[in-house]
Every structure is written in structure tokens, then in C-alpha cells.
Design a protein around this motif. Structure first.
Motif, PDB file in Angstrom:
ATOM      1  N   ARG A  13       0.830  -1.209   0.000  1.00  0.00           N
ATOM      2  CA  ARG A  13       0.000   0.000   0.000  1.00  0.00           C
ATOM      3  C   ARG A  13       0.863   1.256   0.000  1.00  0.00           C
ATOM      4  O   ARG A  13       0.620   2.197  -0.758  1.00  0.00           O
ATOM      5  CB  ARG A  13      -0.922   0.009   1.226  1.00  0.00           C
ATOM      6  CG  ARG A  13      -2.107  -0.930   1.127  1.00  0.00           C
ATOM      7  CD  ARG A  13      -3.201  -0.542   2.106  1.00  0.00           C
ATOM      8  NE  ARG A  13      -2.762  -0.608   3.492  1.00  0.00           N
ATOM      9  CZ  ARG A  13      -2.821  -1.700   4.249  1.00  0.00           C
ATOM     10  NH1 ARG A  13      -3.265  -2.845   3.725  1.00  0.00           N
ATOM     11  NH2 ARG A  13      -2.437  -1.686   5.504  1.00  0.00           N
ATOM     12  N   LEU A  14       1.871   1.270   0.851  1.00  0.00           N
ATOM     13  CA  LEU A  14       2.699   2.476   0.980  1.00  0.00           C
ATOM     14  C   LEU A  14       3.451   2.792  -0.299  1.00  0.00           C
ATOM     15  O   LEU A  14       3.492   3.937  -0.745  1.00  0.00           O
ATOM     16  CB  LEU A  14       3.691   2.304   2.139  1.00  0.00           C
ATOM     17  CG  LEU A  14       3.097   2.291   3.543  1.00  0.00           C
ATOM     18  CD1 LEU A  14       4.184   2.043   4.585  1.00  0.00           C
ATOM     19  CD2 LEU A  14       2.387   3.603   3.843  1.00  0.00           C
ATOM     20  N   TYR A  15       4.054   1.758  -0.899  1.00  0.00           N
ATOM     21  CA  TYR A  15       4.879   2.011  -2.080  1.00  0.00           C
ATOM     22  C   TYR A  15       4.063   2.227  -3.348  1.00  0.00           C
ATOM     23  O   TYR A  15       4.621   2.516  -4.401  1.00  0.00           O
ATOM     24  CB  TYR A  15       5.885   0.880  -2.267  1.00  0.00           C
ATOM     25  CG  TYR A  15       7.018   0.960  -1.271  1.00  0.00           C
ATOM     26  CD1 TYR A  15       8.008   1.922  -1.403  1.00  0.00           C
ATOM     27  CD2 TYR A  15       7.077   0.096  -0.184  1.00  0.00           C
ATOM     28  CE1 TYR A  15       9.037   2.018  -0.478  1.00  0.00           C
ATOM     29  CE2 TYR A  15       8.107   0.188   0.746  1.00  0.00           C
ATOM     30  CZ  TYR A  15       9.085   1.154   0.601  1.00  0.00           C
ATOM     31  OH  TYR A  15      10.096   1.257   1.510  1.00  0.00           O
ATOM     32  N   SER A  16       2.739   2.105  -3.239  1.00  0.00           N
ATOM     33  CA  SER A  16       1.881   2.415  -4.386  1.00  0.00           C
ATOM     34  C   SER A  16       1.335   3.838  -4.319  1.00  0.00           C
ATOM     35  O   SER A  16       0.738   4.320  -5.274  1.00  0.00           O
ATOM     36  CB  SER A  16       0.707   1.433  -4.454  1.00  0.00           C
ATOM     37  OG  SER A  16      -0.161   1.625  -3.351  1.00  0.00           O
ATOM     38  N   LEU A  17       1.559   4.520  -3.187  1.00  0.00           N
ATOM     39  CA  LEU A  17       1.015   5.859  -2.988  1.00  0.00           C
ATOM     40  C   LEU A  17       1.806   6.914  -3.746  1.00  0.00           C
ATOM     41  O   LEU A  17       2.977   6.701  -4.087  1.00  0.00           O
ATOM     42  CB  LEU A  17       1.047   6.207  -1.496  1.00  0.00           C
ATOM     43  CG  LEU A  17       0.126   5.423  -0.569  1.00  0.00           C
ATOM     44  CD1 LEU A  17       0.428   5.786   0.880  1.00  0.00           C
ATOM     45  CD2 LEU A  17      -1.326   5.716  -0.893  1.00  0.00           C
ATOM     46  N   PRO A  18       1.206   8.080  -3.993  1.00  0.00           N
ATOM     47  CA  PRO A  18       1.996   9.210  -4.499  1.00  0.00           C
ATOM     48  C   PRO A  18       3.137   9.499  -3.527  1.00  0.00           C
ATOM     49  O   PRO A  18       2.987   9.358  -2.298  1.00  0.00           O
ATOM     50  CB  PRO A  18       0.979  10.362  -4.527  1.00  0.00           C
ATOM     51  CG  PRO A  18      -0.346   9.677  -4.691  1.00  0.00           C
ATOM     52  CD  PRO A  18      -0.231   8.397  -3.904  1.00  0.00           C
ATOM     53  N   LEU A  19       4.263   9.909  -4.048  1.00  0.00           N
ATOM     54  CA  LEU A  19       5.466  10.074  -3.246  1.00  0.00           C
ATOM     55  C   LEU A  19       5.251  11.017  -2.066  1.00  0.00           C
ATOM     56  O   LEU A  19       5.738  10.760  -0.953  1.00  0.00           O
ATOM     57  CB  LEU A  19       6.598  10.588  -4.138  1.00  0.00           C
ATOM     58  CG  LEU A  19       8.025  10.512  -3.587  1.00  0.00           C
ATOM     59  CD1 LEU A  19       8.370   9.091  -3.164  1.00  0.00           C
ATOM     60  CD2 LEU A  19       9.014  11.010  -4.631  1.00  0.00           C
ATOM     61  N   ALA A  20       4.514  12.097  -2.274  1.00  0.00           N
ATOM     62  CA  ALA A  20       4.327  13.097  -1.221  1.00  0.00           C
ATOM     63  C   ALA A  20       3.496  12.571  -0.043  1.00  0.00           C
ATOM     64  O   ALA A  20       3.537  13.148   1.044  1.00  0.00           O
ATOM     65  CB  ALA A  20       3.665  14.342  -1.801  1.00  0.00           C
ATOM     66  N   GLU A  21       2.772  11.476  -0.248  1.00  0.00           N
ATOM     67  CA  GLU A  21       1.902  10.944   0.816  1.00  0.00           C
ATOM     68  C   GLU A  21       2.573   9.841   1.634  1.00  0.00           C
ATOM     69  O   GLU A  21       1.994   9.356   2.605  1.00  0.00           O
ATOM     70  CB  GLU A  21       0.613  10.395   0.192  1.00  0.00           C
ATOM     71  CG  GLU A  21      -0.209  11.444  -0.542  1.00  0.00           C
ATOM     72  CD  GLU A  21      -1.437  10.853  -1.207  1.00  0.00           C
ATOM     73  OE1 GLU A  21      -1.786   9.688  -0.873  1.00  0.00           O
ATOM     74  OE2 GLU A  21      -2.052  11.526  -2.053  1.00  0.00           O
ATOM     75  N   PHE A  22       3.791   9.441   1.247  1.00  0.00           N
ATOM     76  CA  PHE A  22       4.405   8.254   1.850  1.00  0.00           C
ATOM     77  C   PHE A  22       4.624   8.422   3.352  1.00  0.00           C
ATOM     78  O   PHE A  22       4.238   7.552   4.150  1.00  0.00           O
ATOM     79  CB  PHE A  22       5.741   7.946   1.163  1.00  0.00           C
ATOM     80  CG  PHE A  22       6.394   6.683   1.654  1.00  0.00           C
ATOM     81  CD1 PHE A  22       6.141   5.465   1.056  1.00  0.00           C
ATOM     82  CD2 PHE A  22       7.264   6.705   2.745  1.00  0.00           C
ATOM     83  CE1 PHE A  22       6.728   4.305   1.523  1.00  0.00           C
ATOM     84  CE2 PHE A  22       7.861   5.544   3.215  1.00  0.00           C
ATOM     85  CZ  PHE A  22       7.591   4.347   2.602  1.00  0.00           C
ATOM     86  N   ILE A  23       5.266   9.503   3.790  1.00  0.00           N
ATOM     87  CA  ILE A  23       5.644   9.671   5.190  1.00  0.00           C
ATOM     88  C   ILE A  23       4.420   9.667   6.094  1.00  0.00           C
ATOM     89  O   ILE A  23       4.376   8.939   7.105  1.00  0.00           O
ATOM     90  CB  ILE A  23       6.445  10.974   5.385  1.00  0.00           C
ATOM     91  CG1 ILE A  23       7.764  10.920   4.599  1.00  0.00           C
ATOM     92  CG2 ILE A  23       6.725  11.197   6.871  1.00  0.00           C
ATOM     93  CD1 ILE A  23       8.717   9.854   5.042  1.00  0.00           C
ATOM     94  N   ALA A  24       3.415  10.474   5.761  1.00  0.00           N
ATOM     95  CA  ALA A  24       2.216  10.546   6.601  1.00  0.00           C
ATOM     96  C   ALA A  24       1.509   9.194   6.667  1.00  0.00           C
ATOM     97  O   ALA A  24       1.048   8.765   7.736  1.00  0.00           O
ATOM     98  CB  ALA A  24       1.269  11.615   6.066  1.00  0.00           C
ATOM     99  N   ALA A  25       1.437   8.496   5.534  1.00  0.00           N
ATOM    100  CA  ALA A  25       0.771   7.190   5.509  1.00  0.00           C
ATOM    101  C   ALA A  25       1.560   6.163   6.311  1.00  0.00           C
ATOM    102  O   ALA A  25       0.979   5.331   7.018  1.00  0.00           O
ATOM    103  CB  ALA A  25       0.601   6.720   4.066  1.00  0.00           C
ATOM    104  N   ARG A  26       2.891   6.208   6.211  1.00  0.00           N
ATOM    105  CA  ARG A  26       3.714   5.272   6.985  1.00  0.00           C
ATOM    106  C   ARG A  26       3.515   5.483   8.481  1.00  0.00           C
ATOM    107  O   ARG A  26       3.374   4.518   9.250  1.00  0.00           O
ATOM    108  CB  ARG A  26       5.184   5.466   6.625  1.00  0.00           C
ATOM    109  CG  ARG A  26       6.133   4.500   7.351  1.00  0.00           C
ATOM    110  CD  ARG A  26       7.575   4.825   7.063  1.00  0.00           C
ATOM    111  NE  ARG A  26       7.925   6.146   7.566  1.00  0.00           N
ATOM    112  CZ  ARG A  26       9.074   6.773   7.293  1.00  0.00           C
ATOM    113  NH1 ARG A  26       9.959   6.207   6.489  1.00  0.00           N
ATOM    114  NH2 ARG A  26       9.321   7.969   7.791  1.00  0.00           N
ATOM    115  N   GLU A  27       3.479   6.745   8.912  1.00  0.00           N
ATOM    116  CA  GLU A  27       3.276   7.033  10.336  1.00  0.00           C
ATOM    117  C   GLU A  27       1.902   6.563  10.798  1.00  0.00           C
ATOM    118  O   GLU A  27       1.762   6.032  11.912  1.00  0.00           O
ATOM    119  CB  GLU A  27       3.452   8.527  10.582  1.00  0.00           C
ATOM    120  CG  GLU A  27       4.885   9.014  10.378  1.00  0.00           C
ATOM    121  CD  GLU A  27       5.020  10.524  10.513  1.00  0.00           C
ATOM    122  OE1 GLU A  27       3.973  11.195  10.642  1.00  0.00           O
ATOM    123  OE2 GLU A  27       6.167  11.018  10.497  1.00  0.00           O
TER     124      GLU A  27
END
Length: 238
Positions: free
Chosen positions: A9-23
Motif C-alpha cells: 500500500r505504501l509504495y503504491s502511494l503518491p510520493l508526497a503521501e508516503f511519510i504521513a501514511a507510513r506514520e
């Protein structure tokens, strides 16, 4: 929920959303009483722009990427067999496929090309690219085609070979020219969009400066009126 599902899920997201989604995923795992999973999720690295672009190829263009990776298997077999003819033909096909994928990638560049090349010469790199979870681009310099035995007589190129080589060069030049024209047009549009937005920002800044001046004038008038009103009220109280 497991680490593989979360990573996908994380690595399919737009790059700018990765950090917030990971947290958010790490917090959810911790709240679910799975601290080990939370630590593993938190350790997932945000991909670079080049790695992210290759990851998206595995999701958005799986057929084209699979074709390149399958060709990589054929290339490795040709190198092992020291089949110069097959090696030449496969190398030409690899160049075309790589260029096609470069045009499909969201972020083209040397690192994207190096990663695709690594995936064709190394089976481990191919599997990483296929999974679509790269955090950084790949490169590979430890594998080279085995030399053709010296006892094998060199074949003098025929007229047909020369024509085929010239046609291949012409096709590659045409592809390179088309790619350049495409990116030049993209650049021109990007510059135009940027200039239009800059002009709008400058216009808004001028309007804001004018509005601030009017506000300051209104503040001054209000202050004068406030003093005069107080003075007039004091005269009434005498």
C-alpha cells in the motif's frame, strides 16, 4: 494485516503521501498491540523519485516491465552460452524496451535507466523491481558478458548485416529523436505553466500590497476619528 500488505500500500502511494501514511500505519499497528510490526513499518524507507518511478512501472505497466525482465533472462542465458548473435539481437531489443519504459515512467532519468539495466543482468535485481518496493535506484557492475573464445573465427559482415545495422541505427535515432521531441514539448508546456502561475502570483501580490495600503489608511482614519470622538466627548462632560 501484515508487513507485505502494508508495504504494498505504501509504495503504491503518491510520493508526497508516503511519510504521513507510513506514520499512520505504524500507529495503527501499535494501537492493535503489535509493536514489532509497528517498528518494521516505521523502518520502511521513503523511496527516491527514481525508485518511486520504477515502482509505479510495476503497477501501471506490468506487461511492458515483464517483457523487459523476461528478455533479461534470455540475455543472461546468451551470455552464459557465449552466443554472440543472440547477444547482439537481445541487446538491441533491450535498448528499445528500456527506452519505451523510460517514456512511460513518471520520472525519467539516468537512475531509472540504470535500475532497468540492473534488472536485466541480475535475477535478484529483477525480483526487486518486479515487487515494486524499491527505496533507492539499483545499479550493477559486477556482471559482464563472457568473452567469445578466440578459436571461433570472426565472420565478415555481409551486405545484409551492414544494412541491418544501418536500419537499427536509424530506428534508434528515430526513437531518440521522438523521445527528445516529446520531452522538449513537455518542458515547453511546464515552463509556460510556471510562467503563467508566476504572473498570477505577482498580480495577487500587487493586489495584496494595495489592499494592505488601503487597510493602513483606514486604520489611520479610524485612529484619527477615535481621538476626535474622545476629544468631543470630553468637551461634553465639562
Amino acid at each position: 494485516m501484515d508487513l507485505d500488505e502494508i508495504a504494498d500500500r505504501l509504495y503504491s502511494l503518491p510520493l508526497a503521501e508516503f511519510i504521513a501514511a507510513r506514520e499512520a500505519e505504524a500507529r495503527a499497528a501499535k494501537q492493535a498491540g503489535r509493536p514489532d510490526l509497528a517498528r518494521q513499518v516505521a523502518a520502511l524507507r521513503k523511496p527516491t523519485a527514481a525508485a518511486w518511478a520504477v515502482n509505479q512501472l510495476s503497477r501501471d505497466h506490468p506487461a511492458e516491465l515483464a517483457e523487459l525482465l523476461e528478455l533479461g533472462e534470455e540475455l543472461r542465458a546468451a551470455w552464459a552460452a557465449q552466443d554472440a548473435d543472440a547477444l547482439g539481437e537481445l541487446t538491441g531489443r533491450r535498448s528499445k524496451l528500456s527506452q519505451r519504459l523510460m517514456r512511460l515512467a513518471s520520472s525519467a532519468g539516468t537512475e531509472v535507466e540504470q535500475t532497468l539495466d540492473a534488472a536485466t543482468v541480475d535475477a535478484g535485481a529483477a525480483e526487486e523491481v518486479r515487487r515494486g518496493r524499491l527505496a533507492k535506484p539499483l545499479s550493477y557492475s559486477g556482471f559482464a558478458p563472457a568473452p567469445i573464445p578466440a578459436s571461433r573465427p570472426a565472420r565478415k559482415p555481409s551486405e545484409e548485416d551492414r544494412r541491418a545495422a544501418e536500419e537499427r541505427k536509424a530506428r534508434e535515432l528515430a526513437e531518440a529523436t521522438a523521445a527528445h521531441e516529446e520531452w522538449r514539448a513537455t518542458l515547453a508546456q511546464a515552463v509556460k505553466d510556471r510562467d503563467e502561475r508566476a504572473a498570477k502570483v505577482a498580480d495577487l501580490e500587487r493586489k495584496l500590497a494595495k489592499a494592505r495600503r488601503k487597510l493602513a489608511e483606514a486604520d489611520q482614519r479610524a485612529e484619527v476619528a477615535r481621538r476626535e470622538e474622545a476629544h468631543a466627548r470630553a468637551r461634553l462632560d465639562r
